[in-house]
Enzyme design. Structure first.
Site, mmCIF file in Angstrom:
data_model
loop_
_atom_site.group_PDB
_atom_site.id
_atom_site.type_symbol
_atom_site.label_atom_id
_atom_site.label_comp_id
_atom_site.label_asym_id
_atom_site.label_seq_id
_atom_site.Cartn_x
_atom_site.Cartn_y
_atom_site.Cartn_z
ATOM 1 N N ASP A 78 58.782 59.365 15.063
ATOM 2 C CA ASP A 78 59.148 59.767 13.699
ATOM 3 C C ASP A 78 59.368 58.544 12.805
ATOM 4 O OD1 ASP A 78 59.684 61.533 11.697
ATOM 5 O OD2 ASP A 78 61.704 62.027 12.363
ATOM 6 N N ARG A 128 51.984 57.822 2.504
ATOM 7 C CA ARG A 128 52.533 58.190 3.819
ATOM 8 C C ARG A 128 51.510 57.979 4.935
ATOM 9 N NH1 ARG A 128 56.548 61.469 4.660
ATOM 10 N NH2 ARG A 128 55.385 62.539 6.290
ATOM 11 N N HIS A 133 51.091 56.459 9.202
ATOM 12 C CA HIS A 133 50.479 57.034 10.412
ATOM 13 C C HIS A 133 49.462 56.049 11.000
ATOM 14 C CE1 HIS A 133 52.556 60.663 9.621
ATOM 15 N NE2 HIS A 133 51.817 61.042 8.601
ATOM 16 N N TRP A 188 51.181 71.690 10.458
ATOM 17 C CA TRP A 188 50.143 72.231 9.568
ATOM 18 C C TRP A 188 50.718 72.471 8.182
ATOM 19 C CZ3 TRP A 188 45.408 71.803 11.404
ATOM 20 C CH2 TRP A 188 45.163 71.919 12.763
ATOM 21 N N ARG A 229 52.194 70.485 6.353
ATOM 22 C CA ARG A 229 52.165 69.264 5.526
ATOM 23 C C ARG A 229 51.023 69.323 4.502
ATOM 24 N NH1 ARG A 229 54.463 64.142 8.611
ATOM 25 N NH2 ARG A 229 56.242 65.234 9.449
ATOM 26 N N LEU A 285 48.871 55.244 34.723
ATOM 27 C CA LEU A 285 49.778 55.873 33.751
ATOM 28 C C LEU A 285 49.115 57.147 33.236
ATOM 29 C CD1 LEU A 285 52.258 55.725 31.755
ATOM 30 C CD2 LEU A 285 50.748 54.479 30.205
ATOM 31 N N GLU A 311 67.678 62.202 29.520
ATOM 32 C CA GLU A 311 68.612 61.385 28.743
ATOM 33 C C GLU A 311 68.008 61.240 27.341
ATOM 34 O OE1 GLU A 311 71.560 60.390 29.849
ATOM 35 O OE2 GLU A 311 71.159 61.277 31.816
HETATM 36 C C1 FPP Z 1 56.121 61.685 12.284
HETATM 37 O O1 FPP Z 1 56.417 60.838 11.179
HETATM 38 C C2 FPP Z 1 54.794 61.397 12.814
HETATM 39 C C3 FPP Z 1 53.754 62.262 12.909
HETATM 40 C C4 FPP Z 1 53.857 63.683 12.437
HETATM 41 C C5 FPP Z 1 52.445 61.876 13.405
HETATM 42 C C6 FPP Z 1 52.410 60.855 14.520
HETATM 43 C C7 FPP Z 1 51.035 60.308 14.601
HETATM 44 C C8 FPP Z 1 50.725 59.016 14.893
HETATM 45 C C9 FPP Z 1 51.720 58.012 15.271
HETATM 46 C C10 FPP Z 1 49.311 58.536 14.795
HETATM 47 C C11 FPP Z 1 48.313 59.139 15.697
HETATM 48 C C12 FPP Z 1 48.688 59.271 17.125
HETATM 49 C C13 FPP Z 1 47.817 59.199 18.166
HETATM 50 C C14 FPP Z 1 48.289 59.547 19.523
HETATM 51 C C15 FPP Z 1 46.423 58.764 17.992
HETATM 52 P P1 FPP Z 1 56.729 61.485 9.780
HETATM 53 O O2 FPP Z 1 55.458 61.587 9.008
HETATM 54 O O3 FPP Z 1 57.434 62.785 9.942
HETATM 55 O O4 FPP Z 1 57.669 60.414 9.115
HETATM 56 P P2 FPP Z 1 58.851 60.680 8.054
HETATM 57 O O5 FPP Z 1 59.903 61.469 8.789
HETATM 58 O O6 FPP Z 1 59.317 59.316 7.706
HETATM 59 O O7 FPP Z 1 58.253 61.424 6.913
#
Ligand code: FPP
Length: 254
Positions: free
Chosen positions: A24, A37, A41, A73, A75, A135, A211
């Site tokens: 997150d 934003r 990502h 979805w 978003r 892994l 944990e």
């Molecule tokens: C949450 O941050 C993150 C996500 C919903 C997407 C996570 C995706 C990636 C890290 C990239 C792709 C991953 C792979 C495995 C290829 P947020 O957008 O909710 O952040 P915020 O809370 O600050 O708005």
């Protein structure tokens, strides 16, 4: 099948065998830098790479990442489509690296909602890495813990219809055999970056005895140092699985 932490006390070790992460803070990382934003990502993919490398090197056997929840979805459309593009790119570009590192890729969730090309790439990447065992990297995509329990219930009843007439015979083992990660042990350590302290419908069945580690660090800033700090914290935890502290330490009469 994996051992249930509510049925048997599992073996534990200094390094968690299974680490599950909610990645997150990507959006906030980007907003703080006046970037869209989606830039957060894109940067987050680098942290995924670092986490895979570090976990592989330290002997973690299972790393499970929450990449896209059933609720994501909701978003804005451009953010959803960028996330889909990132998955496609990662599947196209990263498989060679996963093979070098002995990583087996699994993708779990309701994949039927994804476009056919993405579904194909997922199947191919899973097949190409299927022989690896260093892994197990599981990406949860269009995943929700409640979805998982529901699909497990439906599939259990399809496989064993006689249980519908005899609900008392339904036990944890019967249901857990149909969860989407039935082949993996339950997570030992759950990490959530980005400062929020909730599980957000992630592996809700499997996290029963994990944990829980929460950090303010945004996912794009989460690197080896932060992962090692989480492991260090984990090492200090006393995992009692319902027992007393004296029982854990083998002290009688307390
Ligand atoms: C949450 O941050 C993150 C996500 C919903 C997407 C996570 C995706 C990636 C890290 C990239 C792709 C991953 C792979 C495995 C290829 P947020 O957008 O909710 O952040 P915020 O809370 O600050 O708005």
């Amino acid at each position: 099948m994996a051992i249930s932490s509510t049925q048997v006390v599992p073996d534990t070790s200094a390094i968690p065998q299974h680490v599950a992460i909610i990645m997150d803070g990507n959006g906030r990382w980007a907003s703080k830098r006046l970037l869209p934003r989606t830039a957060g990502h894109a940067k987050g993919v680098q942290s995924v790479r670092r986490a895979v490398e570090t976990c592989g090197r330290l002997g973690v056997k299972y790393l499970t990442l929450f990449a896209f929840s059933s609720e994501n979805w909701r978003r804005p459309a451009d953010e959803v489509s960028l996330l889909m593009r990132l998955f496609v790119q990662a599947l196209e570009r990263e498989v060679a690296r996963l093979l070098e590192q002995g990583v087996r890729l699994h993708v779990v969730g309701d994949l039927s909602a994804f476009e056919p090309r993405l579904q194909d790439l997922i199947s191919q990447a899973q097949a190409k890495t299927a022989h690896n065992d260093t892994l197990h990297l599981t990406v949860c995509a269009n995943y929700g813990g409640r979805w998982d329990i529901l699909q497990a219930t439906r599939n259990m009843l399809l496989a064993r219809p006689e249980l519908a007439q005899n609900p008392a015979a339904i036990d944890e083992e019967a249901l857990a055999a149909h969860l989407s990660m039935a082949w993996a042990p339950e997570p030992d350590l759950f990490i959530r970056t980005g400062g929020e302290q909730r599980i957000s419908n992630f592996l809700i069945w499997q996290l029963a005895y994990a944990e829980l580690f929460f950090t303010e660090c945004y996912w794009p800033d989460f690197g080896e140092r932060e992962l090692l700090a989480a492991f260090e914290w984990y090492r200090t935890r006393e995992r009692r699985f319902g027992r007393t502290s004296a029982q854990v330490h083998g002290v009688q009469g307390r």
